[in-house]
Design a protein around this motif. Structure first.
Motif, PDB file in Angstrom:
ATOM      1  N   UNK A 218      -7.626   2.496  -0.843  1.00 34.81           N
ATOM      2  CA  UNK A 218      -6.204   2.195  -0.705  1.00 34.81           C
ATOM      3  C   UNK A 218      -5.601   2.088  -2.100  1.00 34.81           C
ATOM      4  N   UNK A 219      -4.369   2.555  -2.218  1.00 32.80           N
ATOM      5  CA  UNK A 219      -3.673   2.561  -3.506  1.00 32.80           C
ATOM      6  C   UNK A 219      -2.467   1.635  -3.405  1.00 32.80           C
ATOM      7  N   UNK A 220      -2.458   0.613  -4.248  1.00 32.26           N
ATOM      8  CA  UNK A 220      -1.480  -0.467  -4.169  1.00 32.26           C
ATOM      9  C   UNK A 220      -0.460  -0.407  -5.301  1.00 32.26           C
TER      10      UNK A 220
ATOM     11  N   UNK B 177       0.843  -1.199   0.000  1.00 32.19           N
ATOM     12  CA  UNK B 177       0.000   0.000   0.000  1.00 32.19           C
ATOM     13  C   UNK B 177       0.877   1.247   0.000  1.00 32.19           C
ATOM     14  N   UNK B 178       0.686   2.092  -1.015  1.00 33.65           N
ATOM     15  CA  UNK B 178       1.515   3.302  -1.106  1.00 33.65           C
ATOM     16  C   UNK B 178       0.743   4.561  -0.729  1.00 33.65           C
ATOM     17  N   UNK B 179      -0.556   4.421  -0.464  1.00 30.11           N
ATOM     18  CA  UNK B 179      -1.331   5.583  -0.053  1.00 30.11           C
ATOM     19  C   UNK B 179      -2.779   5.224   0.230  1.00 30.11           C
ATOM     20  N   UNK B 180      -3.463   6.078   0.967  1.00 33.75           N
ATOM     21  CA  UNK B 180      -4.887   5.919   1.261  1.00 33.75           C
ATOM     22  C   UNK B 180      -5.545   7.285   1.093  1.00 33.75           C
ATOM     23  N   UNK B 181      -6.741   7.306   0.491  1.00 37.14           N
ATOM     24  CA  UNK B 181      -7.409   8.581   0.253  1.00 37.14           C
ATOM     25  C   UNK B 181      -8.911   8.439   0.415  1.00 37.14           C
ATOM     26  N   UNK B 182      -9.552   9.567   0.677  1.00 34.97           N
ATOM     27  CA  UNK B 182     -11.008   9.618   0.603  1.00 34.97           C
ATOM     28  C   UNK B 182     -11.423   9.968  -0.825  1.00 34.97           C
TER      29      UNK B 182
END
Length: 228
Positions: free
Chosen positions: A51-53, A17-22
């Motif tokens: 989540x951005x993978x 996981x390289x990031x999480x966003x709304x």
């Protein structure tokens, strides 16, 4: 290959996981795939997020490394295979909450439907002799990249139909010419039987750079006949 949204891969964390966003938009998704990232929904403290993978070990299917067994070759003759004729139905089948490991939610289905309308997401469908949709897959296409998202089969009417869709996709991409990359996100034991391998994240990003300039294939020209 630094992304304006996701930054420099060198600075990414040492996990998938390289990031999480709304936020979740077409622009973000296109930017993600062009930089080796893809979204999946998660819940953070009970709140829906995205989540951005970018897996450290990426699953890819070499187009000339596909394993087609004799029984699968025979199975192919049972189905009619099409492209982009039932995208929303394929996504709905893949999203069936009764399926083990189902993860596709309404946000995903809606946005990928919009990508399909813009010619950036595609489906491959398998139909039986009674014109029932019994298997298929969908994914995102950018240049020479096809990033597979999910596949399904009808356990009663379409045994191995998802495999047939995948094999037919590979046949189509091989015939399109140019440098191409078929991304399946992660290698599983099931996909490994078809020839899926793992490569390092940075190896994947290097290959992605090479294939993005390749012209996208003409999905409307995908024949229903079998050529393998």
């Amino acid at each position: 290959m630094t992304s304006l949204i996701f930054g420099d891969p060198v600075a990414w964390p040492d996990h998938d996981v390289v990031g999480i966003s709304t936020e979740f938009s077409i622009g973000m998704v296109v930017e993600a795939y062009a930089h080796g990232v893809f979204p999946m929904p998660v819940e953070v403290h009970g709140s829906p997020e995205m989540a951005w993978f970018s897996p450290r070990r990426r699953g890819v299917l070499p187009l000339h490394g596909l394993r087609v067994t004799r029984s699968l070759r025979k199975m192919v003759k049972r189905y009619r295979v099409t492209a982009d004729t039932a995208f929303d139905r394929v996504v709905a089948k893949c999203a069936d909450p009764d399926r083990e490991g189902a993860w596709i939610n309404e946000r995903i289905a809606t946005l990928y439907g919009q990508l399909h309308q813009r010619g950036l997401a595609h489906s491959v469908e398998c139909w039986d002799g009674d014109d029932n949709l019994v298997g298929g897959l969908y994914g995102v296409g950018l240049g020479g990249l096809f990033a597979g998202e999910s596949m399904f089969h009808d356990p009663e009417r379409g045994r191995d139909a998802s495999k047939v869709a995948l094999v037919r996709l590979v046949d189509f991409l091989n015939g399109a010419g140019g440098e191409r990359l078929l991304d399946v996100q992660w290698r599983t034991d099931h996909l490994a039987t078809l020839g899926v391998i793992e490569i390092d994240r940075y190896d994947y990003l290097d290959r992605l750079r090479q294939v993005l300039p390749t012209p996208a294939p003409s999905w409307a020209s995908m024949p229903e006949s079998w050529s393998i």
